[in-house]
Design a protein around this motif. Structure first.
Motif, PDB file in Angstrom:
ATOM      1  N   SER A 135      -9.783   8.311  -8.589  1.00 38.92           N
ATOM      2  CA  SER A 135      -9.256   7.371  -7.593  1.00 38.92           C
ATOM      3  C   SER A 135      -9.888   5.996  -7.762  1.00 38.92           C
ATOM      4  CB  SER A 135      -9.515   7.888  -6.176  1.00 38.92           C
ATOM      5  OG  SER A 135      -8.812   9.083  -5.955  1.00 38.92           O
ATOM      6  N   LEU A 136     -11.185   5.963  -8.001  1.00 37.88           N
ATOM      7  CA  LEU A 136     -11.864   4.689  -8.225  1.00 37.88           C
ATOM      8  C   LEU A 136     -11.360   4.019  -9.502  1.00 37.88           C
ATOM      9  CD1 LEU A 136     -15.496   5.627  -7.196  1.00 37.88           C
ATOM     10  CD2 LEU A 136     -13.967   4.047  -6.010  1.00 37.88           C
ATOM     11  N   ALA A 137     -11.144   4.811 -10.538  1.00 37.20           N
ATOM     12  CA  ALA A 137     -10.637   4.256 -11.793  1.00 37.20           C
ATOM     13  C   ALA A 137      -9.249   3.650 -11.591  1.00 37.20           C
ATOM     14  CB  ALA A 137     -10.594   5.347 -12.864  1.00 37.20           C
ATOM     15  N   ARG A 138      -8.389   4.344 -10.852  1.00 37.61           N
ATOM     16  CA  ARG A 138      -7.058   3.807 -10.581  1.00 37.61           C
ATOM     17  C   ARG A 138      -7.140   2.522  -9.762  1.00 37.61           C
ATOM     18  NH1 ARG A 138      -2.833   6.965 -11.921  1.00 37.61           N
ATOM     19  NH2 ARG A 138      -3.340   9.077 -12.601  1.00 37.61           N
ATOM     20  N   LEU A 139      -8.063   2.480  -8.819  1.00 35.43           N
ATOM     21  CA  LEU A 139      -8.261   1.278  -8.021  1.00 35.43           C
ATOM     22  C   LEU A 139      -8.696   0.112  -8.905  1.00 35.43           C
ATOM     23  CD1 LEU A 139      -8.513  -0.230  -5.313  1.00 35.43           C
ATOM     24  CD2 LEU A 139     -10.837   0.669  -5.165  1.00 35.43           C
ATOM     25  N   LEU A 140      -9.647   0.355  -9.792  1.00 32.90           N
ATOM     26  CA  LEU A 140     -10.103  -0.702 -10.689  1.00 32.90           C
ATOM     27  C   LEU A 140      -8.978  -1.194 -11.601  1.00 32.90           C
ATOM     28  CD1 LEU A 140     -13.640   0.624 -11.619  1.00 32.90           C
ATOM     29  CD2 LEU A 140     -13.083  -1.359 -10.189  1.00 32.90           C
ATOM     30  N   MET A 141      -8.173  -0.267 -12.097  1.00 30.31           N
ATOM     31  CA  MET A 141      -7.032  -0.675 -12.932  1.00 30.31           C
ATOM     32  C   MET A 141      -6.030  -1.502 -12.127  1.00 30.31           C
ATOM     33  SD  MET A 141      -7.282   0.274 -16.139  1.00 30.31           S
ATOM     34  CE  MET A 141      -5.605   0.357 -16.756  1.00 30.31           C
ATOM     35  N   ALA A 142      -5.778  -1.093 -10.886  1.00 30.66           N
ATOM     36  CA  ALA A 142      -4.853  -1.842 -10.038  1.00 30.66           C
ATOM     37  C   ALA A 142      -5.391  -3.239  -9.740  1.00 30.66           C
ATOM     38  CB  ALA A 142      -4.594  -1.088  -8.736  1.00 30.66           C
ATOM     39  N   LEU A 143      -6.692  -3.333  -9.489  1.00 32.28           N
ATOM     40  CA  LEU A 143      -7.300  -4.651  -9.273  1.00 32.28           C
ATOM     41  C   LEU A 143      -7.167  -5.516 -10.517  1.00 32.28           C
ATOM     42  CD1 LEU A 143     -10.533  -3.638  -7.331  1.00 32.28           C
ATOM     43  CD2 LEU A 143      -8.617  -4.972  -6.440  1.00 32.28           C
ATOM     44  N   GLY A 144      -7.420  -4.926 -11.654  1.00 37.93           N
ATOM     45  CA  GLY A 144      -7.271  -5.666 -12.907  1.00 37.93           C
ATOM     46  C   GLY A 144      -5.833  -6.125 -13.126  1.00 37.93           C
ATOM     47  N   ASP A 145      -4.890  -5.264 -12.823  1.00 31.25           N
ATOM     48  CA  ASP A 145      -3.473  -5.644 -12.937  1.00 31.25           C
ATOM     49  C   ASP A 145      -3.152  -6.784 -11.985  1.00 31.25           C
ATOM     50  OD1 ASP A 145      -2.986  -3.716 -14.831  1.00 31.25           O
ATOM     51  OD2 ASP A 145      -2.042  -2.304 -13.438  1.00 31.25           O
ATOM     52  N   GLY A 146      -3.687  -6.688 -10.785  1.00 31.55           N
ATOM     53  CA  GLY A 146      -3.387  -7.678  -9.766  1.00 31.55           C
ATOM     54  C   GLY A 146      -3.934  -9.062 -10.087  1.00 31.55           C
ATOM     55  N   ILE A 147      -5.074  -9.112 -10.746  1.00 25.97           N
ATOM     56  CA  ILE A 147      -5.644 -10.419 -11.063  1.00 25.97           C
ATOM     57  C   ILE A 147      -5.464 -10.784 -12.535  1.00 25.97           C
ATOM     58  CG2 ILE A 147      -7.290 -10.436  -9.159  1.00 25.97           C
ATOM     59  CD1 ILE A 147      -9.468  -9.580 -11.076  1.00 25.97           C
ATOM     60  N   GLY A 148      -4.717  -9.956 -13.246  1.00 26.03           N
ATOM     61  CA  GLY A 148      -4.385 -10.263 -14.625  1.00 26.03           C
ATOM     62  C   GLY A 148      -5.525 -10.155 -15.601  1.00 26.03           C
ATOM     63  N   CYS A 149      -6.312  -9.106 -15.489  1.00 25.86           N
ATOM     64  CA  CYS A 149      -7.488  -8.950 -16.362  1.00 25.86           C
ATOM     65  C   CYS A 149      -7.272  -8.016 -17.529  1.00 25.86           C
ATOM     66  CB  CYS A 149      -8.672  -8.437 -15.543  1.00 25.86           C
ATOM     67  SG  CYS A 149      -9.358  -9.671 -14.479  1.00 25.86           S
TER      68      CYS A 149
END
Length: 69
Positions: free
Chosen positions: A54-68
């Protein structure tokens, strides 16, 4: 970099083979991140109040959201 990201996303939206390739890479990245988080949880670096995946998915979503990626 952003142009490449947009082109890959557009191709994945219209091409099933590209979509499968992108999803495969995305899921592999989640697996690698989750493994690192789980290792940190085992060593007491991170709490266990949330599952590693769940944490990994959250980090990926954050990265997607800020374009990282």
């Amino acid at each position: 970099r952003m142009a490449m990201r947009l082109e890959v996303s557009a191709e994945a939206a219209r091409n099933p083979r590209a979509r499968e390739a992108v999803l495969s890479l995305y899921h592999a990245a989640i697996g690698v991140i989750a493994a690192h988080i789980a290792d940190g949880q085992d060593r007491g670096v991170y709490g266990r109040h949330l599952p590693a995946e769940s944490l990994a998915r959250l980090l990926m979503a954050l990265g997607d959201g800020i374009g990282c990626w």
